[in-house]
Scaffold this motif. Structure first.
Motif, PDB file in Angstrom:
ATOM      1  N   ALA A 495     -23.830  20.386  -5.567  1.00 40.07           N
ATOM      2  CA  ALA A 495     -23.684  20.021  -4.163  1.00 40.07           C
ATOM      3  C   ALA A 495     -24.264  21.062  -3.218  1.00 40.07           C
ATOM      4  O   ALA A 495     -25.003  20.730  -2.296  1.00 40.07           O
ATOM      5  CB  ALA A 495     -22.213  19.796  -3.839  1.00 40.07           C
ATOM      6  N   GLY A 496     -23.947  22.340  -3.442  1.00 39.10           N
ATOM      7  CA  GLY A 496     -24.394  23.386  -2.534  1.00 39.10           C
ATOM      8  C   GLY A 496     -25.897  23.559  -2.511  1.00 39.10           C
ATOM      9  O   GLY A 496     -26.540  23.473  -1.455  1.00 39.10           O
ATOM     10  N   VAL A 497     -26.469  23.784  -3.699  1.00 40.10           N
ATOM     11  CA  VAL A 497     -27.926  23.929  -3.786  1.00 40.10           C
ATOM     12  C   VAL A 497     -28.596  22.606  -3.444  1.00 40.10           C
ATOM     13  O   VAL A 497     -29.652  22.569  -2.803  1.00 40.10           O
ATOM     14  CB  VAL A 497     -28.336  24.409  -5.190  1.00 40.10           C
ATOM     15  CG1 VAL A 497     -29.849  24.557  -5.283  1.00 40.10           C
ATOM     16  CG2 VAL A 497     -27.673  25.751  -5.509  1.00 40.10           C
ATOM     17  N   GLY A 498     -27.976  21.492  -3.862  1.00 37.24           N
ATOM     18  CA  GLY A 498     -28.523  20.184  -3.526  1.00 37.24           C
ATOM     19  C   GLY A 498     -28.560  19.940  -2.035  1.00 37.24           C
ATOM     20  O   GLY A 498     -29.503  19.329  -1.509  1.00 37.24           O
ATOM     21  N   ALA A 499     -27.532  20.424  -1.321  1.00 41.51           N
ATOM     22  CA  ALA A 499     -27.516  20.267   0.132  1.00 41.51           C
ATOM     23  C   ALA A 499     -28.625  21.082   0.777  1.00 41.51           C
ATOM     24  O   ALA A 499     -29.279  20.626   1.726  1.00 41.51           O
ATOM     25  CB  ALA A 499     -26.162  20.696   0.687  1.00 41.51           C
ATOM     26  N   THR A 500     -28.843  22.299   0.271  1.00 40.29           N
ATOM     27  CA  THR A 500     -29.933  23.124   0.790  1.00 40.29           C
ATOM     28  C   THR A 500     -31.269  22.422   0.602  1.00 40.29           C
ATOM     29  O   THR A 500     -32.121  22.391   1.510  1.00 40.29           O
ATOM     30  CB  THR A 500     -29.958  24.488   0.078  1.00 40.29           C
ATOM     31  OG1 THR A 500     -28.695  25.138   0.246  1.00 40.29           O
ATOM     32  CG2 THR A 500     -31.057  25.378   0.644  1.00 40.29           C
ATOM     33  N   GLU A 501     -31.456  21.835  -0.560  1.00 43.62           N
ATOM     34  CA  GLU A 501     -32.674  21.090  -0.842  1.00 43.62           C
ATOM     35  C   GLU A 501     -32.794  19.879   0.076  1.00 43.62           C
ATOM     36  O   GLU A 501     -33.874  19.588   0.611  1.00 43.62           O
ATOM     37  CB  GLU A 501     -32.676  20.639  -2.299  1.00 43.62           C
ATOM     38  CG  GLU A 501     -33.895  19.820  -2.701  1.00 43.62           C
ATOM     39  CD  GLU A 501     -33.833  19.361  -4.143  1.00 43.62           C
ATOM     40  OE1 GLU A 501     -34.726  18.611  -4.560  1.00 43.62           O
ATOM     41  OE2 GLU A 501     -32.893  19.761  -4.854  1.00 43.62           O
TER      42      GLU A 501
END
Length: 590
Positions: A495-501
């Protein structure tokens, strides 16, 4: 971080077919030029020389500043709830609420810092102005933890001590707002986006950027927290301060090797121009042919004419901003950024931001779960047995398990999960953005379910041990929190890295920094939401003299009810996200 190098090419419009959203072409300038081809300049505002400016020679200094900023932030935040309860003698719920409010301020101020950097000072000078303020904040905290005048009890001089502590941490929040949004963008500026070799290297910068943030979090959660619990708070604050005093002069000394980007119209101004222009023409009928909307073929000097966004049919009211309502509107003398006439590209940039809002809202809940890690979960750990053999684990150090889990899950995701998922989905990245974010939201929900079950078990042990009414740890190992942090680490990778992406890929080219700030704003909103929830719970559950869900003595309370409430909110969030991703026409990049 490879996603930071990808261009968004997904059309966010009604319809079932994907088509390129951004029409951006490489610069036609020759590849053999001795100057950068992306328009960057040096400290003297002259075209930047490729061989003597930018790249890693500049990034090392910028990464040093970011490492120091993160060390200072995590030194304060990792164990702040312990400081507030043991040194300032605040109640458990008050300490958790004040921590959430402060963290919210730290992630809200970047909006102002980014606006100042993009509109007035530029990224370099914003760092130069705000970084010394961070040093001042740390000096204030050192003084509050070491001077004899502040060593009195809470009954004598405690109010002065509390005021000085909060002055220090909120000065740090203001300083963080100026530094945090600028370091990553300023580091990325050091690579020529029109040079393929430098563009590839740029991906390594983001990898090291993420690595240093994680490393600073790991060091703060172990070494610094141990020093705070066993040596003294002042010593722990001295360490990042000394690092700052070393790195900041080095950063200034490298000013001649940095590359700077020319500033244009700020994103907030561009957005407001579209809104104002559309409202002014609210009574004008939209043309059936979208090609009649204003999109000049030649743009003013200094503007990339190759950057255009194709028209979409959602939020059509804002298309009124691009209606040519008078013959003079189409003349070349009209400014590109006008309060009465905007380009289709400007309008579409606003539409892209509006399409992001539902995803942004879903992450407010996710980050509210994250806010439990340094607050209520630390308080839970304080009422568990933190002895492992002859070693004592500070409750705040358990977050280290989450950091290690996150670092471990990154290669597992890239090396194992993506190839495995690719076999079933046929997608290049294994998971679509919707799938990756959805899995992350589900894992975030699972962390709250586990926390609730763990607290239920802890209260049962307290009851069986006769400690239900005693302010003492129960005979249950704090290591039972470890699986929770492991799952939370996986949730961050999804979720976290995916949100940044997502915020990078789906944002307009001219608003990358603004959309990154939106991610920070979600963190701030989550912290304030957590603070509000804690306040509501405290008022609602302490009526009639009841101890409430989160009393000072957790053995008398029901922290598990609070965790179940967070799990319910998270589950509802997952359901709404799935419904939105399945039924809405937004096509997330695969």
């Amino acid at each position: 971080m490879k996603a930071l190098l990808r261009k968004s090419s997904t059309a966010m419009e009604a319809g079932d077919e994907d088509r390129p959203l951004l029409n951006v072409h490489p610069s036609p300038q020759g590849a053999t030029s001795e100057y950068t081809r992306d328009g960057s300049v040096d400290i003297n505002k002259q075209p930047a020389l490729k061989h003597s400016t930018g790249k890693w020679r500049a990034c090392f200094l910028i990464l040093g500043v970011e490492f120091c900023e993160c060390m200072a932030f995590f030194t304060i935040s990792k164990n702040l709830v312990t400081y507030l309860t043991t040194v300032l003698h605040e109640s458990k719920v008050t300490a958790a609420r004040n921590l959430s409010a402060w963290v919210g301020a730290c992630f809200f101020t970047p909006l102002f810092g980014g606006f100042i950097a993009d509109t007035y000072w530029g990224r370099y000078w914003t760092i130069v102005v705000f970084f010394p303020l961070y040093v001042v904040a740390m000096v204030v905290l050192i003084a509050s933890a070491s001077l004899p005048i502040f060593s009195t009890s809470s009954d004598h001089g405690g109010s002065v001590h509390r005021a000085v502590v909060y002055l220090g941490i909120y000065l740090a929040a203001i300083a963080s707002g100026g530094v945090k949004p600028c370091t990553s963008a300023f580091g990325a500026d050091q690579f020529d986006t029109n040079d393929h070799a430098e563009l590839v290297t740029k991906g390594s910068f983001f990898s090291w950027y993420f690595f240093l943030i994680s490393t600073s979090s790991l060091l703060s959660g172990t070494v610094i927290v141990w020093l705070q619990d066993n040596v003294g708070w002042a010593v722990s604050y001295v360490i990042p301060t000394v690092l700052m005093l070393i790195c900041f002069p080095a950063f200034l000394a490298g000013s001649r090797v940095y590359r700077f980007r020319k500033m244009g119209v700020s994103p907030p101004t561009s957005i407001l121009q579209v809104v104002v222009a559309a409202v002014r023409k609210w009574n004008i009928k939209l043309p059936d042919d979208s090609s009649l909307l204003y999109e000049p073929t030649s743009l003013p000097s200094g503007t990339d004419a190759s950057y255009k966004i194709e028209h979409t049919n959602e939020f059509r009211f804002f298309d009124k901003a691009a209606i040519v309502s008078a013959p003079s509107d189409s003349e070349s003398t009209v400014p590109l950024c006008s309060w009465r006439l905007c380009t289709v590209t400007q309008v579409e940039e606003l539409k892209m931001l509006l399409r992001m809002l539902p995803i942004w809202a879903s992450f407010v809940i996710v980050y509210a779960v994250d806010a439990q890690m340094p607050s209520t979960l630390v308080e839970q750990g304080m009422f568990m047995d933190n002895r492992v053999g002859s070693f004592t684990i500070p409750p705040a150090s358990m977050s280290t398990v989450g950091v290690i889990s996150c670092l471990a899950w990154v290669p597992v995701y890239e090396i194992a999960l993506v190839p495995l998922a690719r076999r079933f989905t046929g997608k290049e990245k294994g998971f679509s953005q919707a799938q990756r974010l959805g899995i992350g939201l589900a894992l975030s929900t699972l962390t709250m379910v586990y926390a609730a079950l763990l607290e239920t078990r802890r209260l049962a042990v307290a009851e069986a041990s006769g400690l239900r009414n005693q302010d003492a740890p129960v005979p249950m190992s704090i290591l039972w929190q470890a699986p929770l942090y492991v799952v939370h680490g996986a949730a961050q990778v999804f979720a976290g890295v995916g949100a940044t992406e997502f915020f990078y890929d789906q944002s307009p080219e001219t608003m990358k920094s603004l959309c990154a700030a939106l991610g920070q704003l979600a963190l701030a909103s989550a912290s304030y939401m957590n603070s509000l929830l804690l306040s509501i719970v405290a008022v609602a559950t302490t009526r009639g003299g009841a101890p409430g869900w989160i009393p000072d003595n957790l053995n008398e309370g029901h922290l598990d009810y609070f965790f179940w409430m967070m799990a319910t909110l998270s589950l509802l969030n997952v359901a709404l996200f799935v419904r939105y991703s399945m039924r809405h026409t937004v096509k997330m990049a695969c």
